[in-house]
Scaffold this motif. Structure first.
Motif, PDB file in Angstrom:
ATOM      1  N   LEU A  28      -0.322  -6.740   8.260  1.00  0.00           N
ATOM      2  CA  LEU A  28       1.215  -7.614   7.966  1.00  0.00           C
ATOM      3  C   LEU A  28       2.574  -7.410   7.552  1.00  0.00           C
ATOM      4  N   SER A  29       2.164  -5.929   7.442  1.00  0.00           N
ATOM      5  CA  SER A  29       3.799  -5.116   7.433  1.00  0.00           C
ATOM      6  C   SER A  29       4.991  -4.976   6.289  1.00  0.00           C
ATOM      7  N   VAL A  30       3.655  -6.756   5.280  1.00  0.00           N
ATOM      8  CA  VAL A  30       4.764  -6.260   4.243  1.00  0.00           C
ATOM      9  C   VAL A  30       4.355  -5.937   2.955  1.00  0.00           C
ATOM     10  N   ASN A  31       4.418  -5.682   1.945  1.00  0.00           N
ATOM     11  CA  ASN A  31       4.568  -4.764   0.681  1.00  0.00           C
ATOM     12  C   ASN A  31       3.229  -5.257  -0.089  1.00  0.00           C
ATOM     13  N   ILE A  32       2.257  -4.423  -0.561  1.00  0.00           N
ATOM     14  CA  ILE A  32       1.473  -5.914  -1.524  1.00  0.00           C
ATOM     15  C   ILE A  32       2.191  -7.100  -2.562  1.00  0.00           C
ATOM     16  N   ILE A  33       3.630  -6.178  -3.318  1.00  0.00           N
ATOM     17  CA  ILE A  33       4.336  -7.038  -4.013  1.00  0.00           C
ATOM     18  C   ILE A  33       4.546  -7.954  -4.161  1.00  0.00           C
ATOM     19  N   ASP A  34       5.351  -8.288  -2.657  1.00  0.00           N
ATOM     20  CA  ASP A  34       6.142  -9.765  -1.580  1.00  0.00           C
ATOM     21  C   ASP A  34       4.674 -10.104  -1.337  1.00  0.00           C
ATOM     22  N   LEU A  35       3.490 -10.051  -1.115  1.00  0.00           N
ATOM     23  CA  LEU A  35       1.969 -10.678  -0.702  1.00  0.00           C
ATOM     24  C   LEU A  35       2.018 -11.353  -2.365  1.00  0.00           C
ATOM     25  N   GLY A  36       2.367 -10.911  -2.932  1.00  0.00           N
ATOM     26  CA  GLY A  36       1.089 -11.418  -4.371  1.00  0.00           C
ATOM     27  C   GLY A  36       0.205 -11.320  -4.487  1.00  0.00           C
ATOM     28  N   LEU A  37       0.129 -10.160  -4.560  1.00  0.00           N
ATOM     29  CA  LEU A  37      -1.850  -8.696  -4.107  1.00  0.00           C
ATOM     30  C   LEU A  37      -2.024  -8.546  -5.458  1.00  0.00           C
ATOM     31  N   LEU A  38      -1.023  -8.220  -6.175  1.00  0.00           N
ATOM     32  CA  LEU A  38      -0.975  -7.518  -7.171  1.00  0.00           C
ATOM     33  C   LEU A  38      -1.097  -8.575  -8.442  1.00  0.00           C
ATOM     34  N   TYR A  39      -2.172  -8.970  -8.970  1.00  0.00           N
ATOM     35  CA  TYR A  39      -2.075  -9.886 -10.837  1.00  0.00           C
ATOM     36  C   TYR A  39      -1.328  -9.118 -11.690  1.00  0.00           C
ATOM     37  N   GLY A  40      -1.844  -8.066 -11.986  1.00  0.00           N
ATOM     38  CA  GLY A  40      -1.296  -7.409 -13.116  1.00  0.00           C
ATOM     39  C   GLY A  40      -1.851  -5.724 -13.461  1.00  0.00           C
ATOM     40  N   ILE A  41      -1.297  -5.568 -14.199  1.00  0.00           N
ATOM     41  CA  ILE A  41      -1.818  -3.598 -15.038  1.00  0.00           C
ATOM     42  C   ILE A  41      -1.369  -3.322 -16.021  1.00  0.00           C
ATOM     43  N   ASN A  94      -2.992 -17.229  -1.788  1.00  0.00           N
ATOM     44  CA  ASN A  94      -2.949 -18.155  -1.202  1.00  0.00           C
ATOM     45  C   ASN A  94      -1.492 -17.877  -0.407  1.00  0.00           C
ATOM     46  N   TYR A  95      -1.062 -18.917   0.409  1.00  0.00           N
ATOM     47  CA  TYR A  95       1.055 -18.220   1.003  1.00  0.00           C
ATOM     48  C   TYR A  95       1.239 -18.296  -0.349  1.00  0.00           C
ATOM     49  N   ASP A  96       1.412 -19.646  -0.929  1.00  0.00           N
ATOM     50  CA  ASP A  96       2.326 -19.948  -2.203  1.00  0.00           C
ATOM     51  C   ASP A  96       2.779 -18.198  -3.261  1.00  0.00           C
ATOM     52  N   ARG A  97       1.824 -17.273  -2.694  1.00  0.00           N
ATOM     53  CA  ARG A  97       2.148 -16.250  -4.214  1.00  0.00           C
ATOM     54  C   ARG A  97       2.677 -15.483  -3.133  1.00  0.00           C
ATOM     55  N   ILE A  98       3.219 -15.268  -1.650  1.00  0.00           N
ATOM     56  CA  ILE A  98       4.209 -14.233  -1.210  1.00  0.00           C
ATOM     57  C   ILE A  98       5.185 -14.895  -1.389  1.00  0.00           C
ATOM     58  N   SER A  99       6.782 -13.663  -2.151  1.00  0.00           N
ATOM     59  CA  SER A  99       8.003 -14.060  -2.281  1.00  0.00           C
ATOM     60  C   SER A  99       8.955 -14.008  -1.401  1.00  0.00           C
ATOM     61  N   GLU A 100       9.676 -14.822  -1.665  1.00  0.00           N
ATOM     62  CA  GLU A 100      10.584 -15.476  -0.644  1.00  0.00           C
ATOM     63  C   GLU A 100      11.299 -14.606   0.060  1.00  0.00           C
ATOM     64  N   SER A 101      10.863 -12.839  -0.659  1.00  0.00           N
ATOM     65  CA  SER A 101      11.680 -11.891   0.361  1.00  0.00           C
ATOM     66  C   SER A 101      10.573 -11.590   1.625  1.00  0.00           C
ATOM     67  N   GLY A 102       9.021 -11.762   1.345  1.00  0.00           N
ATOM     68  CA  GLY A 102       7.965 -11.497   1.656  1.00  0.00           C
ATOM     69  C   GLY A 102       7.446 -12.434   2.942  1.00  0.00           C
ATOM     70  N   LYS A 103       8.143 -14.174   2.665  1.00  0.00           N
ATOM     71  CA  LYS A 103       8.193 -15.264   3.255  1.00  0.00           C
ATOM     72  C   LYS A 103       9.151 -14.032   4.921  1.00  0.00           C
ATOM     73  N   ALA A 104       9.979 -14.292   4.412  1.00  0.00           N
ATOM     74  CA  ALA A 104      11.234 -14.102   5.228  1.00  0.00           C
ATOM     75  C   ALA A 104      11.291 -12.926   6.136  1.00  0.00           C
ATOM     76  N   GLN A 105       9.831 -11.995   5.858  1.00  0.00           N
ATOM     77  CA  GLN A 105       9.633 -10.723   6.489  1.00  0.00           C
ATOM     78  C   GLN A 105       8.412 -11.376   7.642  1.00  0.00           C
ATOM     79  N   LEU A 106       8.144 -12.307   6.895  1.00  0.00           N
ATOM     80  CA  LEU A 106       7.161 -12.525   7.772  1.00  0.00           C
ATOM     81  C   LEU A 106       7.352 -14.229   8.519  1.00  0.00           C
ATOM     82  N   GLY A 107       8.491 -14.285   8.943  1.00  0.00           N
ATOM     83  CA  GLY A 107       9.110 -15.464   9.215  1.00  0.00           C
ATOM     84  C   GLY A 107       8.706 -17.222   9.420  1.00  0.00           C
ATOM     85  N   LEU A 108       8.397 -17.013   7.772  1.00  0.00           N
ATOM     86  CA  LEU A 108       7.653 -18.396   7.331  1.00  0.00           C
ATOM     87  C   LEU A 108       8.836 -19.329   7.071  1.00  0.00           C
ATOM     88  N   ILE A 109      10.388 -18.364   7.058  1.00  0.00           N
ATOM     89  CA  ILE A 109      11.282 -19.180   6.239  1.00  0.00           C
ATOM     90  C   ILE A 109      12.593 -18.977   7.238  1.00  0.00           C
TER      91      ILE A 109
END
Length: 109
Positions: A28-41, A94-109
Motif C-alpha cells: 500500500l506504500s503507507v506506514n503502519i501508523i497511518d494504516l492503523g495496524l499498531l494497537y499498542g506498545i 478495517n478501513y476506518d482505522r486508517i488516519s486522514e493522512s493515510g486515506k489521503a496517501q491512498l487517494g481515498l479522500i
C-alpha cells in the motif's frame, strides 16, 4: 494507538511511534501508523517492548516483512530491550482505522 500524557512511558511511546512511521506496508506504500495496524506498545517490563498489532488480513503476503520492519526500527531505538510482537486479529482491522493522512496517501479522500 492513543497516547496518554499521564503515562510513565509517554517518551518511549512518542519515540516508538515516530520510528514506526518508517515501517511501510510494501503493498500500500503507507506506514503502519497511518494504516492503523499498531494497537499498542507495552514498555512496563524494563527489558522488553511488547508490540500489539494486526495486519490488514490474516493472509497478508507482506506480513513477515512488516513485522521484521517493526522489530528492526524498535531495536534501533531501544537497543537494551527485546522486541516482541503480539499479532492479534481482534479487533479486526478495517478501513476506518486508517488516519486522514493515510486515506489521503491512498487517494481515498
Amino acid at each position: 494507538m492513543e497516547l496518554s500524557l499521564s503515562s510513565p512511558y509517554v517518551a518511549e511511546y512518542v519515540k516508538a511511534q515516530t520510528a514506526l512511521m518508517q515501517v511501510i506496508d510494501p503493498e500500500l506504500s503507507v506506514n503502519i501508523i497511518d494504516l492503523g495496524l499498531l494497537y499498542g506498545i507495552d514498555f512496563s517490563d524494563a527489558g522488553k517492548a511488547v508490540v500489539t498489532m494486526t495486519l490488514s488480513t490474516p493472509y497478508c503476503p507482506m506480513g513477515d516483512a512488516i513485522q521484521s520492519g517493526v522489530v528492526n526500527v524498535l531495536k534501533a531505538c531501544f537497543p537494551d530491550r527485546e522486541v516482541e510482537i503480539n499479532l492479534v486479529w481482534e479487533p479486526e482491522w478495517n478501513y476506518d482505522r486508517i488516519s486522514e493522512s493515510g486515506k489521503a496517501q491512498l487517494g481515498l479522500i
